[in-house]
Design an enzyme around this catalytic site. Sequence first.
Site, PDB file in Angstrom:
ATOM      1  CB  THR A 320      33.935  52.609  72.411  1.00 39.95           C
ATOM      2  OG1 THR A 320      32.514  52.555  72.460  1.00 39.95           O
ATOM      3  CG2 THR A 320      34.389  52.730  70.975  1.00 39.95           C
ATOM      4  CD  GLN A 372      26.281  49.095  74.460  1.00 45.56           C
ATOM      5  OE1 GLN A 372      27.278  49.659  74.029  1.00 45.56           O
ATOM      6  NE2 GLN A 372      25.764  49.374  75.660  1.00 45.56           N
ATOM      7  CB  CYS A 403      26.256  56.092  72.284  1.00 54.23           C
ATOM      8  SG  CYS A 403      27.789  56.535  71.423  1.00 54.23           S
ATOM      9  N   GLY A 506      28.211  54.544  87.286  1.00 50.55           N
ATOM     10  CA  GLY A 506      28.830  55.855  87.387  1.00 50.55           C
ATOM     11  C   GLY A 506      29.642  56.073  88.646  1.00 50.55           C
ATOM     12  CG  ASP A 507      31.146  59.385  89.253  1.00 44.41           C
ATOM     13  OD1 ASP A 507      31.677  59.264  88.136  1.00 44.41           O
ATOM     14  OD2 ASP A 507      30.582  60.426  89.629  1.00 44.41           O
ATOM     15  NE  ARG A 531      34.675  57.934  83.825  1.00 50.60           N
ATOM     16  CZ  ARG A 531      34.701  59.118  84.451  1.00 50.60           C
ATOM     17  NH1 ARG A 531      35.670  59.970  84.202  1.00 50.60           N
ATOM     18  NH2 ARG A 531      33.755  59.435  85.317  1.00 50.60           N
TER      19      ARG A 531
END
Length: 659
Positions: A320, A372, A403, A506-507, A531
Site C-alpha cells: 500500500t 489485489q 490486511c 516474511g522477514d 519490506r
Amino acid sequence: MKCYPLKSVQSSDMLNAPTIVVSIDKLQAADWQKQGRRRPSPTRAIVYCEMDSGICYIKPEYLVTETEGSSAAANTENSENNKRKREDAEDVKDGGKKKWDKKERKRGQNKNRPVFKDERYSHLCHSLIDGTGGEPCSLANCRYVHDLDAYLAAKGEDLGLECYVYTTKGYCARGVSCRFAKAHTNEQGRNLKREDYDENAPPTTFNGVSSELQVRLRKHDYDFSRSKELIKLAEQLRDARKLKVQQEKEKNQSEGTVSSTSGEEEPSDTTEILDAEQLTDSKNEPTGIGCVIDESAIGRDADQKPAVDFREKLVLSPLTTLGNLPFRRICKEFGADITCGEMACAQPLLKGMGQEWALTKRHQSEDIFGVQLCGNNPNMINQAAQVIYETAQVDFIDLNIGCPIDLIYQQGGGSALMRRTNILELTVRSCAALSNRLPFTVKMRTGIYADKSVAHELLPLVEEWGASAVTLHGRSREQRYTKHANWAYIEECAAKAKRMPVIGNGDILSYEDYIERRTLAPHVSSVMIGRGALIKPWIFQEIKEKHSWSPSSGQRYEMLQKFCNYGLEHWGSDTKGVETTRRFLLEWQSFLYRYIPEALQTAPPQKINARPQKYRGRDEMETLMSSGNAADWVKLSESLLGRVPEGFTFVPKHKANAF
C-alpha cells in the site's frame, strides 16, 4: 548486551565474536579482587559481547559517540515529538487527558499528519499546453487556467535542462507546463515534437478506467449477470455441503460413533472453520464451480491453469502506497518475477473512482502482473473481479484476507475474512470460476490473534474452493510486523496443500535469509518479499546471483534518480507530477534509510528487525541516506527534484512500530 571477560570464554565461536573495549569502574575492579583475579592495568579490559538480537552492531570506526550523535538523535525524533505534543495539546483542549500508550502511538498510520496544499497545482487548460497559437478553448465553463503568462510566472524556474519524457518518447504531453519545458520548447514558447516521434506507438502503461467505463459503472449500466449467476452457484454448493455435514453428524450420532471433532467446540457458521475432510465433495458430484478435489477433472485444478506458474518465483508483495508503478519498475529491473498492484477496494472500483482504478495500472515491463482486491461482500468482490477481468490486462487476481488495517478489519474485510468463512467460501468459489484462464489467488496471515493460528485449517479449504495459489505471511493480524515471521508454521501449512503452490512471506532481507527460509520450509513453492524489497530493492538480484551485493552511495543515488524519472513519466512532469513524485520518493525513503551497508556491519547480513547503533557512512551521501530524520529526506529529494514549495512539511504515512 551481556559482557564476559575474554579469558573466561572457552568456546571458539565466542572467541570469533566481535569484541569491544570497555572501562572497568571501581565496583567492577572490587568484584575482580573478590574473585581472586588480577585487576587489569590500566582500568580497561577487552571483553566478549553477547549480541542482543534486536541490534545491528556497527564497526567501531563508523560509530558515532553520544556527544556527536546527540544533535542527530534530537533531530531524528523532532518531528515525532512535535506530533505527540500536538496530540496531547488537542486532548487537553478537548477536556480529556489521554493516557500515554507507546505501543498505540507507534503502530499503523500517522492519520493526523499535516496535508500540504500548493496553489501551483492549478492546471493549465489543454488548449494552451503546446503554447500560444493553438485553437482557443471551446468550453464555456472551463475550470482550468487560461492566463498563460500568469501560469508560467507561478510555475517557477525549470528544474533541469533535460526532460526525461521528451528524451525517451520524443514528445512531452505536459508541454509548457513541464518543469523541464526548455528542453522541448522553441524561442516562441511552442512545444516541440522530435522527428522520430511516433504518434501511433503502442502505450507503455495499461489499465485504468476510461470515461465510458466510468459512466457505465456510475449509472449501474454494467452487466453483472455473470457475477450474480456465479454467486448463486456458490451458495447452492455451500448449502449442499452444510447439509452433507449435518447428515453425517446425525448418522454418526445414531450409530453411536465418535466424531472426529468430539471434545471440541462446535464450529459456528460465520466465525469458525469447518473441517476440511467433512467438506470434501464426492468425485461423482459435479458442481460446476471451483475445485472439487485435486484428482477431479471438474473445476480449476493447477493443471488446468497454465496461465501463470507460481512455482520457483520471486514475487513482489502488494504494498500500500509504496508499491506504485515506478517502484515496481525498479524491482523488475532487479529481477522480480511477479508483481502485483497496490490493494484496491472493491466498492470504489465499482463506483468508477479514478484514484482506485489507478492502482490497477500496469507497465509493459511487468510481464506477470496481478491486481489485489479487498472487500467485505462476496457480491462486490466478484463484480469487481469481473469488471477487471473484462476490461483490464491482468494475469491473475489476488484476494487480500490478511490486511491488518483497523478500518478494513472493522468493516469485515481484510483479515476479518479469516473468521467469516461462509463469506470467504462464496468469494473464492465465485471468483475462481470467472475464467479458466484467470488464476485467482489468496493472501492471508497465520490468523487474527498471535496465540490462535488458523491458517493450517483454512489453507486446505481455500485450495478446495478453487484458489490457484496462496500466499502466507508468517504473522497474525495482532502481531502486524512485530516479532519474527513464523516460517516453521508456514511449512506446516504448506505441507497440507495437495497440489496448490504456497508462497511464503516474511522477514527476507538477504540471500542468506532466503536460503535459510527455503531450507526450513521445503514445501513452500515460492517466496514473496515486501519490506525487504523496500529496504533493498536489489534483493531479487542478490537471490538470483546467489551472493550479496553492497551498492555504493553513488549507485543508490542513481537508483533514486531512475525512480524520479519513472515517476515523472507516470505522474507527469508538471508541478503536480513533480510534487507527487517527491511525496512517493519520501515515503520510500522512510524505508530505504534502514539499509546498512555490509562494510559497516560487524556481523552481516543485516536482519530486517534489527536496529543499528548510531553510525556515520563512508561518505557524506551515505550518511545522508542513512538518516532517520525526515528533514534529511526532504534535502535528498531537493537534490533530485528541486526545492520544495515554501511551507512544505513531510511526515511518513506509516509509523515504524517494527524496524
